[in-house]
Scaffold this active site. Structure first.
Site, PDB file in Angstrom:
ATOM      1  N   HIS A 387     132.713  37.030  22.848  1.00  0.00           N
ATOM      2  CA  HIS A 387     133.891  36.634  23.630  1.00  0.00           C
ATOM      3  C   HIS A 387     133.715  35.270  24.298  1.00  0.00           C
ATOM      4  O   HIS A 387     134.673  34.643  24.732  1.00  0.00           O
ATOM      5  CB  HIS A 387     134.192  37.700  24.698  1.00  0.00           C
ATOM      6  N   ASP A 391     138.220  34.344  21.569  1.00  0.00           N
ATOM      7  CA  ASP A 391     139.052  35.131  22.466  1.00  0.00           C
ATOM      8  C   ASP A 391     139.779  36.222  21.694  1.00  0.00           C
ATOM      9  O   ASP A 391     139.821  36.226  20.466  1.00  0.00           O
ATOM     10  CB  ASP A 391     140.058  34.225  23.190  1.00  0.00           C
TER      11      ASP A 391
END
Lengths: 417, 327
Positions: A387, A391
Site C-alpha cells: 500500500h 493505492d
C-alpha cells in the site's frame, strides 16, 4: 600419496552455510575428478558439489541433515602425487576451526542471536535516553543498521512518522515466549530453505503494509478455450494448464499498470518499475515454498510458458533449480490449484509490490444478465499490494484488467504479445 | 589600516618586537643583508644592525643550537629555518634540547625562542620544498606549534609567541605568503595562542583546517552551503599544539560530523590525533566517522602537487561523505 582437504566452496553470493542433504560418496570410496560428492541445500537452491580432484575419500565431515559452513572442511581425499597436493599438513586440521558440521548446529543459531546490532554512537545514545533496546528496532540502514530515523519511528509508536517521511516505521518484536518441552514433542530445526522462507515472509509483512483484494471470476469461456486447445495438443502429448493463460493475462494487465510490475528499494526509498516481465510461480515442494521465475514471460508463446512451468516445477521438486531460475522476478503468482480454497491473503514476495493468488475453480450457480440462474465455471482471484506504492483504486484497476482478460479469452488472444 | 600580505605581517611583527625588546635577535641563512629568501626579514638588518640580525652559514643544527645557547643566557632569539623540509639537521637540537630544557631544569631555563620556518606545498616546489612536518614536532612534548592562516593572525600570533616562555615552532604557510592579504593594525597587538578561531558557524558539519588549507576549506564550506544548504562550523586551529581541544570537542558535539583537513600525509598526521580525541570525548554524539581529507602517504610529488593537496572539491566531497553517512 598426499592428502587433499576439500572445503565447502562459496556456492552463491552471500551464502554462508548449507544443509547436507545427501552424501553421494562414502569413506573408502575411490572417486574421479568432478564426481559428485554431496548435495547441499542452501537458502537459495540445492546444489551438487563435485570433487575438484580424484582420490580416495578418507574423511567425511557432517551427517545428512547437518549444516556445513562455507570454507568448512567437507571431505579429505588421499590423492596420488607429491606433497604439493596437500595444502595443509594433517596436523593443521586440528588447529583449524572445529569441523564445521560438528559445531554448526549449535553455533549457527547462537551466532544469529548474538549478532551485534549495527548503529552509530549518536543512535545508541538516543536509544539509551529513550530507554529503547536497539535489538528490538528493525534497521533499514546499510547492512541493516538501525538509523536515527528507525529509532525515532520506533519511539513514536511505530506509526508512520510525519517528521521523518523517508523513515521506515520501526517495529517491535515481542520477546518470544519460552517453549516448555514435553515428552511427546518432536523438534524440527528451522534451517536452510525453511529459515529463508521465514525470514523473507517476516521481512515482507513487517516492511510492506499489505492490503488485499479478492474478486470472483467467470472462467467458463477460458475453460472452453483450454479444452479446445488441449484437444489439438492431445497427439503431441502436451497439455496446457490454466496457468499459462493466467500468466499472459497478468502480463497484459501489468503493461497497463506498470507500477504493479515493480520492486521497492527500501534503502533508497524508491519504487523501481521493472521493464521486464519475469513472472514468479510459487511452487510447494517437500522442503518448502520456492518461487522459480519464468523470465521474459511476455516474449514466450503459450506452449513455451507451459513447458517452462513444467521444467521449473520439476526442478523445484527435485531441488535442481539454478540461481538463475530463482532471481529477478518482477511479479509473483501463487496458485494452489484445486487445494486453493475460496480465497487466501497472499504475502508479497519481498521486495515486489504485488502478488496474485489463484484459487479453486468449480461450477457454481450464478445469476446472468438476464436474471436467470445458470451454471458457470467460477474461481476467485486474490491480490496483495504494497500500500506504500499501490493505492486501493490502482490495485483494483489492475485486478479488473486481469479479470477482464481471464473472463474474455478472445480479448486475451487479441492483446497477447 | 594598511593592507598587508602574510609575509609583510611577519616582518611587521619582528620589527615591532625588536623595537620593544632588545633581547630579540634574528638569525639564519640570508636573513640579514639579503632580507631572507622570501623577504620576511627585509629591512631589519638596516634598522637593527649585524649584532641583532645575524647571517649564518647554511647549517640548521648550528642555527638552532646557537639560538638555544643565546636563549639560555637570557636572549630572545628568533632563528629562521629557510624551509621546514630542511629542519631535520636541527631536529636533535629541537627535540632533545629545546623542547626539554624548561622541563628538565624545573623551570629555571625557559629556553624562550621562536623558530620560524616556511612550510607546505602548492608552489611547485617539489619534494624538498613542500612538506608539512608539524606532527613530527607535536609528538615531542615541550614545544608549541603555531600556524597562521592570514596576515592579521600572523602578526598577532608571532608577537604572542615571542613574548611567552615556552619554545615555539612558528610554521608559515608559504603558499599564501603573498596570496593572503588583509588589514593589519600598525599598532602592537597579540592574538592568543592555544585558541582556535571559529570562522563560519553551522550545525551540520565541523570542518577543521589550518594554514593554506584553511583557504581551501573556506571555499568548500561556502560551496556546501550555497549548493546543498549544508552549514558548517569552520575552525582555524591557529595553534596546532597545545590544541584548543575544548573548541574542537564543543563543535563536534554540536554537529556530530567532523572533517579534518591537512596537507601533511594522512598516517599519523594531526588529523589522526584530532579524530582520536573526538572519538574519546564526543563519541556518543557522532553521526558519522570523523573524515580526514589530507595529503597522501607518499613523498610530496614534484609534478602532481595539485593532486596531492586537499583542494576544495576533495574537501567538499568529505563534507558530503559525513553528511550522507547514515546515522
Amino acid at each position: 600419496m598426499a592428502k587433499f582437504e576439500f572445503r565447502l566452496p562459496d556456492i552463491g553470493e552471500g551464502v554462508v552455510e548449507g544443509e547436507i542433504v545427501k552424501w553421494l560418496v562414502s569413506v573408502g570410496d575411490t572417486i574421479a575428478e568432478d564426481q559428485a560428492l554431496v548435495e547441499v541445500m542452501t537458502d537459495k537452491a540445492t546444489v551438487t558439489i563435485p570433487s575438484p580432484k580424484a582420490g580416495k575419500v578418507v574423511e567425511r565431515h557432517g551427517n545428512e541433515g547437518e549444516i556445513a559452513k562455507v570454507h568448512g572442511t567437507l571431505v579429505v581425499l588421499e590423492t596420488e602425487g607429491g606433497a604439493a597436493e596437500a595444502p595443509a599438513p594433517a596436523a593443521a586440521h586440528a588447529a583449524a576451526p572445529a569441523p564445521a558440521a560438528a559445531a554448526a548446529p549449535k553455533a549457527a543459531p547462537a551466532a544469529e542471536e548474538g549478532r551485534r546490532v549495527l548503529a552509530t554512537p549518536v543512535t545508541r545514545r538516543m536509544a539509551r535516553e529513550h530507554g529503547v533496546n536497539l535489538a528490538a528496532v528493525v534497521g533499514t540502514g546499510p547492512q541493516g543498521r538501525v538509523t536515527k530515523e528507525d529509532l525515532l519511528g520506533f519511539v513514536s509508536g511505530g506509526a508512520a512518522n510525519q517528521a521523518v517521511p523517508a523513515a521506515q516505521p520501526g517495529m517491535q518484536l515481542p520477546p518470544a515466549p519460552a517453549v516448555v518441552a514435553t515428552a511427546a514433542d518432536q523438534r524440527i530445526p528451522i534451517r536452510g530453505l525453511r529459515r529463508k522462507i521465514a525470514e523473507n515472509l517476516v521481512r515482507s509483512k513487517q516492511s510492506a503494509p499489505h492490503y488485499h483484494f479478492v474478486e470472483e471470476v467467470d472462467a467458463t469461456d477460458l475453460v472452453a478455450l483450454r479444452d479446445r486447445l488441449n484437444a489439438k495438443l492431445a497427439k503431441s502429448g502436451e497439455k496446457l494448464s490454466f496457468l499459462p493463460f493466467i500468466v499472459k493475462a497478468v502480463i497484459g494487465a501489468l503493461k497497463k499498470n506498470p507500477r504493479c510490475n515493480a520492486v521497492m528499494d527500501e534503502a533508497a526509498q524508491e519504487l523501481v518499475i521493472r521493464g521486464e516481465y519475469n513472472i514468479g510461480i510459487a511452487v510447494a515442494t517437500d522442503d518448502g515454498l520456492v518461487v522459480p521465475v519464468i523470465h521474459h514471460a511476455d516474449k514466450l508463446s503459450m506452449r513455451e510458458i507451459a513447458k517452462e512451468i513444467v521444467r521449473l516445477s520439476d526442478a523445484a521438486r527435485n531441488r535442481k533449480l539454478s540461481q538463475a531460475d530463482i532471481g529477478g522476478g518482477t511479479f509473483t503468482i501463487t496458485s494452489l490449484g484445486q487445494t486453493g480454497g475460496l480465497f487466501a491473503t497472499p504475502i508479497l514476495n519481498h521486495p515486489e509490490v504485488a502478488i496474485m493468488g489463484v484459487h479453486r475453480m468449480r461450477k457454481r450457480p450464478v445469476v446472468n444478465d438476464a436474471g436467470e440462474i445458470v451454471v458457470r465455471d467460477i474461481m476467485n482471484l486474490s491480490w496483495a499490494f504494497d500500500h506504500r506504492n499501490v493505492d486501493g483504486a490502482e490495485g483494483a484497476k489492475f485486478a479488473y484488467d486481469v479479470i477482464d482478460l481471464v473472463t474474455d479469452p478472445d480479448k486475451l488472444m487479441l492483446e497477447m504479445a | 589600516m594598511p593592507v598587508l600580505n602574510l609575509l609583510q605581517a611577519v616582518n611587521d611583527a619582528l620589527r615591532t618586537e625588536m623595537r620593544r625588546d632588545d633581547r630579540v635577535v634574528v638569525l639564519g641563512e640570508d636573513v640579514g643583508k639579503f632580507g631572507g629568501v622570501f623577504r620576511a626579514t627585509a629591512g631589519l638588518y638596516e634598522e637593527f644592525g649585524e649584532n641583532r640580525v645575524i647571517d649564518t652559514p647554511l647549517a640548521e643544527g648550528g642555527i638552532v643550537g646557537a639560538a638555544i645557547g643565546m636563549s639560555l643566557y637570557g636572549m630572545r632569539p628568533v632563528p629562521e629555518v629557510q624551509f621546514a623540509d630542511f629542519i631535520y639537521p636541527a631536529y636533535d637540537q629541537i627535540v632533545s634540547e629545546l623542547a626539554k630544557f624548561r622541563y628538565r631544569s624545573g623551570g629555571q631555563y625557559p629556553c624562550s625562542m621562536v623558530i620560524r620556518t616556511p612550510y607546505g606545498g602548492g608552489i611547485k616546489g617539489g619534494l624538498y620544498h613542500s612538506q608539512s612536518p608539524e606532527s613530527v614536532f607535536i609528538h615531542h612534548a615541550g614545544l608549541k606549534v603555531v600556524v597562521p592562516s592570514n596576515p592579521y593572525d600572523a602578526k598577532g600570533l608571532l608577537l604572542s609567541a615571542m613574548r611567552q616562555e615556552d619554545p615555539v615552532l612558528f610554521m608559515e604557510p608559504k603558499r599564501i605568503y603573498r596570496a593572503a592579504k588583509g588589514e593589519v593594525p600598525e599598532e602592537d597587538y597579540t592574538v592568543p595562542l592555544e585558541k582556535a578561531a571559529l570562522l563560519r558557524e553551522g550545525d551540520d558539519v565541523t570542518v577543521i583546517a589550518w594554514g593554506a588549507m584553511l583557504h581551501e576549506a573556506v571555499a568548500a564550506v561556502d560551496e556546501a552551503e550555497k549548493k546543498s544548504g549544508i552549514r558548517c562550523d569552520l575552525l582555524d586551529l591557529r595553534t596546532l599544539w597545545p590544541l584548543d581541544i575544548d573548541a574542537v570537542v564543543a563543535s563536534a558535539k554540536k554537529t556530530g560530523r567532523v572533517v579534518v583537513v591537512h596537507e601533511a600525509a594522512r598516517t599519523c598526521g594531526l588529523g589522526a590525533e584530532i579524530s582520536a580525541l573526538i572519538q574519546e570525548r564526543a563519541f556518543v554524539h557522532l553521526e558519522a566517522p570523523v573524515k580526514r581529507v589530507t595529503g597522501w602517504d607518499t613523498p610530496f610529488p614534484y609534478t602532481l602537487d595539485d593532486a596531492y593537496l586537499p583542494r576544495a572539491p576533495r574537501i567538499l566531497q568529505g563534507i558530503h561523505d559525513v553528511v550522507e553517512f547514515v546515522a
